[in-house]
Design a protein around this motif. Structure first.
Motif, PDB file in Angstrom:
ATOM      1  N   VAL A  30       1.005  -1.512   0.431  1.00 21.45           N
ATOM      2  CA  VAL A  30       0.027   0.210  -0.381  1.00 21.45           C
ATOM      3  C   VAL A  30       1.070   1.605  -0.300  1.00 21.45           C
ATOM      4  N   GLU A  31       2.366   0.877   0.735  1.00 18.38           N
ATOM      5  CA  GLU A  31       2.749   2.447   0.702  1.00 18.38           C
ATOM      6  C   GLU A  31       3.762   2.610  -0.780  1.00 18.38           C
ATOM      7  N   ILE A  32       3.712   1.040  -1.625  1.00 19.47           N
ATOM      8  CA  ILE A  32       4.526   1.863  -3.031  1.00 19.47           C
ATOM      9  C   ILE A  32       2.929   2.107  -3.841  1.00 19.47           C
ATOM     10  N   LEU A  62      13.354   0.471  -4.717  1.00 18.28           N
ATOM     11  CA  LEU A  62      12.889   0.097  -3.191  1.00 18.28           C
ATOM     12  C   LEU A  62      14.490  -0.708  -3.537  1.00 18.28           C
ATOM     13  N   SER A  63      14.438  -0.929  -1.854  1.00 22.92           N
ATOM     14  CA  SER A  63      16.169  -0.773  -1.542  1.00 22.92           C
ATOM     15  C   SER A  63      16.148  -2.246  -1.460  1.00 22.92           C
ATOM     16  N   VAL A  64      17.521  -3.287  -1.280  1.00 19.09           N
ATOM     17  CA  VAL A  64      17.698  -4.379  -2.319  1.00 19.09           C
ATOM     18  C   VAL A  64      16.912  -5.354  -0.853  1.00 19.09           C
ATOM     19  N   ALA A  65      16.392  -4.973   0.126  1.00 17.41           N
ATOM     20  CA  ALA A  65      16.023  -6.029   1.103  1.00 17.41           C
ATOM     21  C   ALA A  65      14.604  -6.012   0.243  1.00 17.41           C
ATOM     22  N   ASP A  66      14.193  -4.660   0.487  1.00 16.76           N
ATOM     23  CA  ASP A  66      12.569  -4.359   0.504  1.00 16.76           C
ATOM     24  C   ASP A  66      12.206  -4.925  -1.235  1.00 16.76           C
ATOM     25  N   PHE A  67      13.002  -5.160  -1.951  1.00 21.19           N
ATOM     26  CA  PHE A  67      12.695  -5.669  -3.290  1.00 21.19           C
ATOM     27  C   PHE A  67      12.783  -7.025  -3.658  1.00 21.19           C
ATOM     28  N   ARG A  68      13.829  -7.518  -2.359  1.00 22.70           N
ATOM     29  CA  ARG A  68      14.125  -9.073  -2.629  1.00 22.70           C
ATOM     30  C   ARG A  68      12.417  -9.991  -2.010  1.00 22.70           C
ATOM     31  N   ARG A  69      11.952  -9.339  -0.885  1.00 23.62           N
ATOM     32  CA  ARG A  69      10.734  -8.573  -0.079  1.00 23.62           C
ATOM     33  C   ARG A  69       9.290  -9.244  -1.219  1.00 23.62           C
ATOM     34  N   SER A  79       0.031  -5.955 -11.373  1.00 25.39           N
ATOM     35  CA  SER A  79      -1.360  -6.533 -11.827  1.00 25.39           C
ATOM     36  C   SER A  79      -2.069  -5.489 -10.718  1.00 25.39           C
ATOM     37  N   GLU A  80      -2.201  -5.399  -9.902  1.00 23.58           N
ATOM     38  CA  GLU A  80      -3.212  -4.984  -8.923  1.00 23.58           C
ATOM     39  C   GLU A  80      -3.013  -3.691  -8.990  1.00 23.58           C
ATOM     40  N   LEU A  81      -1.688  -2.953  -9.115  1.00 23.62           N
ATOM     41  CA  LEU A  81      -0.914  -1.616  -8.852  1.00 23.62           C
ATOM     42  C   LEU A  81      -1.446  -0.806 -10.604  1.00 23.62           C
ATOM     43  N   THR A  82      -1.359  -1.988 -11.552  1.00 23.62           N
ATOM     44  CA  THR A  82      -1.798  -0.978 -12.671  1.00 23.62           C
ATOM     45  C   THR A  82      -3.452  -0.811 -12.574  1.00 23.62           C
ATOM     46  N   ASP A  83      -3.563  -1.986 -12.070  1.00 22.99           N
ATOM     47  CA  ASP A  83      -5.490  -2.117 -11.802  1.00 22.99           C
ATOM     48  C   ASP A  83      -6.031  -0.400 -11.574  1.00 22.99           C
ATOM     49  N   LEU A  84      -5.514  -0.402 -10.314  1.00 21.39           N
ATOM     50  CA  LEU A  84      -6.214   0.742  -9.096  1.00 21.39           C
ATOM     51  C   LEU A  84      -6.281   1.901  -9.922  1.00 21.39           C
ATOM     52  N   VAL A  85      -3.981   1.762 -10.361  1.00 21.94           N
ATOM     53  CA  VAL A  85      -3.986   2.865 -10.708  1.00 21.94           C
ATOM     54  C   VAL A  85      -4.505   3.899 -11.792  1.00 21.94           C
ATOM     55  N   ILE A 115      11.247   5.085  -0.752  1.00 25.05           N
ATOM     56  CA  ILE A 115      10.717   4.166  -2.096  1.00 25.05           C
ATOM     57  C   ILE A 115      11.196   5.469  -2.968  1.00 25.05           C
ATOM     58  N   LEU A 116      11.224   5.813  -3.868  1.00 23.92           N
ATOM     59  CA  LEU A 116      11.312   6.585  -4.834  1.00 23.92           C
ATOM     60  C   LEU A 116      11.265   5.979  -6.044  1.00 23.92           C
ATOM     61  N   VAL A 117      10.103   7.236  -6.433  1.00 25.41           N
ATOM     62  CA  VAL A 117       8.824   7.028  -8.007  1.00 25.41           C
ATOM     63  C   VAL A 117       9.507   7.912  -8.840  1.00 25.41           C
ATOM     64  N   ARG A 118       9.807   7.360 -10.191  1.00 23.17           N
ATOM     65  CA  ARG A 118      10.302   8.428 -11.236  1.00 23.17           C
ATOM     66  C   ARG A 118       9.059   8.079 -12.087  1.00 23.17           C
TER      67      ARG A 118
END
Length: 227
Positions: A30-32, A62-69, A79-85, A115-118
């Motif tokens: 949800v933070e993403i 994302l940080s390496v650890a967050d990305f791996r999770r 898919s979920e993010l795309t639908d909601l956006v 989180i960094l979004v470009r």
């Protein structure tokens, strides 16, 4: 209901369901979602009253650890993010210049939880359509001169006995427009004032005979390739 509430509702299956044990108190999907929403809203560009262009491509760092999770979610997260956006964009009246794309990547320069979004948008050329509205009917004006009157010889024929056979015209060159009275019997008014000839802008009101015409400009995006 706010945008973040929509994301929380849509992602609760991920946050509160089978994935909750994986993430616990760490970075949540949800933070993403909230970060993408913030980037989209801040970069949306108003092209006209009827068109707001939003970025179509988002790269989430994302940080390496967050990305791996996050990788453990597989394609479900994207898919979920795309639908909601997409649904958020529709609700806000945003439009995309190309297909929506979201990508999550690791960034060793970020700390855990950051989180960094470009974002980027398809490169678009804008062309303007000139229109004339009358009693719920819209006429798209051609470039050059369009005549309006009650006679069949007029480009736009209106059943109004108060109009002259060819009453007035709109001259449109693709960027600017003007209205010209064609020596009509009852005259032509622009925003309540009689005119012989005058420049017009979007939402100008032209009164002729018993009819009231509203001139409008609508931006239309033409794909010119990606940035």
């Amino acid at each position: 209901m706010g945008f973040l509430d929509n994301f929380e509702k849509g992602l609760e299956r991920l946050v509160n369901g089978a994935f909750s044990k994986t993430f616990k108190s760490e970075l949540q999907p949800v933070e993403i979602a909230a970060a993408i929403k913030s980037e989209m809203d801040s970069k949306a560009s108003i092209l006209s009253r009827e068109r707001i262009l939003a970025p179509n491509s988002f790269q989430v760092h994302l940080s390496v650890a967050d990305f791996r999770r996050m990788e453990t979610l597989g394609s479900s997260l994207i898919s979920e993010l795309t639908d909601l956006v997409t649904r958020h964009a529709k609700k806000q009246g945003y439009q995309f210049g190309a297909a929506l794309a979201i990508k999550v990547t690791e960034d060793a320069t970020l700390n855990l939880g950051q989180i960094l979004v470009r974002s980027s948008s398809a490169e678009l050329d804008i062309e303007w359509l000139a229109t004339l509205d009358l009693s719920g009917q819209r006429y798209v004006l051609k470039k050059g001169e369009t005549t309006i009157g009650r006679d069949v010889s007029a480009d736009i024929q209106v059943n109004d006995s108060g109009l002259s056979r060819v009453h007035f015209s709109i001259i449109w060159d693709g960027k600017a427009a003007m209205v010209r009275d064609l020596k009509s019997t009852n005259g032509t008014k622009l925003n309540g004032r009689p005119i012989a000839e005058s420049g017009i802008t979007s939402d100008s009101v032209i009164q002729a005979g018993r009819s009231q015409f509203i001139f409008g400009l609508t931006a239309r995006a033409v794909d010119g390739g990606n940035r």
